[in-house]
Design an enzyme around this catalytic site. Structure first.
Site, PDB file in Angstrom:
ATOM      1  N   ASP A   9       0.836  -1.694  -0.162  1.00 40.32           N
ATOM      2  CA  ASP A   9      -0.073  -0.243   0.004  1.00 40.32           C
ATOM      3  C   ASP A   9       1.308   1.629   0.090  1.00 40.32           C
ATOM      4  O   ASP A   9       1.864   1.117   1.043  1.00 40.32           O
ATOM      5  CB  ASP A   9      -0.934  -0.034   1.690  1.00 40.32           C
ATOM      6  CG  ASP A   9      -1.732   0.854   1.384  1.00 40.32           C
ATOM      7  OD1 ASP A   9      -1.570   1.924   0.525  1.00 40.32           O
ATOM      8  OD2 ASP A   9      -2.718   0.910   1.902  1.00 40.32           O
ATOM      9  N   ASP A 103      -3.465   2.857  -5.579  1.00 36.16           N
ATOM     10  CA  ASP A 103      -2.127   3.137  -4.915  1.00 36.16           C
ATOM     11  C   ASP A 103      -1.765   1.568  -4.073  1.00 36.16           C
ATOM     12  O   ASP A 103      -1.608   1.198  -2.870  1.00 36.16           O
ATOM     13  CB  ASP A 103      -2.673   4.075  -4.115  1.00 36.16           C
ATOM     14  CG  ASP A 103      -2.622   3.499  -2.743  1.00 36.16           C
ATOM     15  OD1 ASP A 103      -3.893   2.925  -3.115  1.00 36.16           O
ATOM     16  OD2 ASP A 103      -3.047   4.168  -2.356  1.00 36.16           O
ATOM     17  N   GLU A 104      -2.626   1.045  -4.389  1.00 33.53           N
ATOM     18  CA  GLU A 104      -2.388  -1.218  -3.549  1.00 33.53           C
ATOM     19  C   GLU A 104      -2.379  -2.332  -4.860  1.00 33.53           C
ATOM     20  O   GLU A 104      -3.462  -2.348  -5.330  1.00 33.53           O
ATOM     21  CB  GLU A 104      -3.697  -1.284  -1.985  1.00 33.53           C
ATOM     22  CG  GLU A 104      -4.880  -1.223  -2.468  1.00 33.53           C
ATOM     23  CD  GLU A 104      -5.643  -0.839  -1.509  1.00 33.53           C
ATOM     24  OE1 GLU A 104      -6.107  -1.898  -0.355  1.00 33.53           O
ATOM     25  OE2 GLU A 104      -5.614   0.069  -1.346  1.00 33.53           O
TER      26      GLU A 104
HETATM   27 MG   LIG Z   1      -3.005   3.635   0.044  1.00 32.77          MG
END
Ligand SMILES: [Mg+2]
Length: 396
Positions: A9, A103-104
């Site tokens: 993350d 973003d992950e």
């Molecule tokens: Mg994040």
């Protein structure tokens, strides 16, 4: 044997991306989000969090909490380029990557771990360091035997955290956490669980064991998964579907209804340019071109017509795709007034798994092209602008 699942993350990703672009932002309170009357905080820097600002908060409220807060509008195209670099980097560790959002992602490290003979912490530190040194990205990594545990682990310590939760450590590490940290339980559900005397994740687990129906009334069917999740028995299948789109496309409403071929072609060229670039960035090849026109004839019932054309081989050659698309347009556009045109590349395939059928000459050219493309991208990344283009793109 149980698997080794990672959840990676990126920390305060949009803000970090802005810091990479403009290092003077580091350590300052700023947000990425809308500034208008209805603006919402999308991401906030760690400094802004110290003022009590959090994502999802109206921007005006953030301004009240911190008078000098900087508000940046967000550059989503740039963020998605960084996101692709993040995922592409990870591919050296595993092909099994499931991207969950910009973003992950989850990554199945099992095979790499077994083959490498390295210590798990050594591998995790290397990933974290390299992402920082090469891309300046900050990442928190969680490890577990399932996707759920890995996700809980990456949340455990941020930013730049590395957290491993073995199944036997679940009660010790997760049970004391407040129930709101349980992935999948929303803010609105928490007070209802509190009413049942459930305050921690451990309370939730025990309540499920003793009276599943009561929990079921609050959280719905999802309650049946809770026990499995907290015993490390839920899904460990990292599916790769998200990052291998079957098509990439773009459709745009024209500024006005028209049958002016030049206007339509201009829009089509714009779409070809963007869609092919995006495909190249994702290291994909295409074999099918797809065009759609929406008639402007009737008020409500817009008729849509679509046409596709298959290419002889998989390709990412922009000039070839452009020529074939224009020729498909010339064959299929019937001169009617249209409101919208769409261009899509279908039948996509990942580049490295593809055997490109080429003559020897093509091959030399292909190698040269991809080399210069990589260098060009690197340089553009340094300047954060598409300053460098291929000569063939400029000559158009
Ligand atoms: Mg994040």
């Amino acid at each position: 044997m149980s698997k080794i699942i990672l959840h990676l993350d990126l920390d305060a990703f949009f803000c970090r991306a802005e810091e990479i672009k403009n290092p003077s932002l580091e350590g300052k309170p700023f947000i990425v989000g809308g500034d208008g009357r209805k603006g919402i905080v999308s991401t906030c820097s760690y400094k802004a969090r110290e003022y009590g600002i959090h994502s999802g908060m109206p921007t005006f409220q953030a301004k009240m909490l911190c008078k000098n807060i900087l508000i940046l509008p967000g550059d989503y195209h740039y963020y998605s380029l960084l996101s692709k670099e993040f995922i592409n980097y990870l591919k050296r560790y595993s092909k099994k990557i499931q991207q969950m959002s910009i973003d992950e992602c989850f990554l199945d490290l099992t095979e790499y771990y077994e083959k490498s003979g390295k210590k798990i912490t050594e591998i995790l530190k290397k990933i974290q360091n390299e992402l920082f040194e090469k891309y300046k990205l900050k990442v928190s990594i969680g490890v577990g035997t399932t996707k759920f545990i890995a996700k809980m682990a990456s949340d455990y310590k941020k930013p730049m955290g590395i957290t491993i939760i073995r199944n036997r450590d679940i009660p010790k590490m997760l049970f004391p956490l407040p129930v709101k940290s349980f992935f999948g339980i929303g803010k609105k559900t928490v007070p209802k669980l509190n009413q049942l005397g459930i305050y921690t994740i451990g309370d939730l687990y025990n309540h499920c064991l003793n009276d599943l129906n009561e929990v079921n009334d609050v959280v719905g069917k999802f309650s049946a998964d809770i026990i499995n999740e907290l015993e490390g028995k839920s899904s460990d299948e990292v599916s790769t579907e998200f990052i291998e789109p079957k098509s990439i496309g773009m459709s745009r409403t024209l500024d006005y209804d028209t049958n002016n071929r030049e206007v339509i072609l201009e829009m089509l060229e714009f779409q070809i340019d963007n869609v092919v670039d995006s495909m190249i960035e994702q290291q994909m090849l295409t074999k099918t071109i797809y065009l759609v026109y929406k008639d402007a004839a009737c008020d409500n019932d817009f008729k849509e017509k679509s046409f596709s054309h298959s290419l002889n081989n998989y390709t990412d050659n922009k000039e070839l795709i452009r020529k074939e698309t224009i020729s498909l347009f010339n064959k299929t556009y019937d001169g009617k007034v249209i409101r919208l045109i769409g261009f899509t590349l279908k039948n996509l395939k990942e580049k490295e798994n593809t055997v490109v059928q080429m003559t020897f000459e093509d091959f030399a050219k292909h190698e040269e092209n991809s080399k210069s493309f990589i260098i060009m991208n690197e340089l553009n990344r340094v300047y954060n602008k598409p300053i460098f283009k291929k000569l063939s793109d400029l000559e158009k």
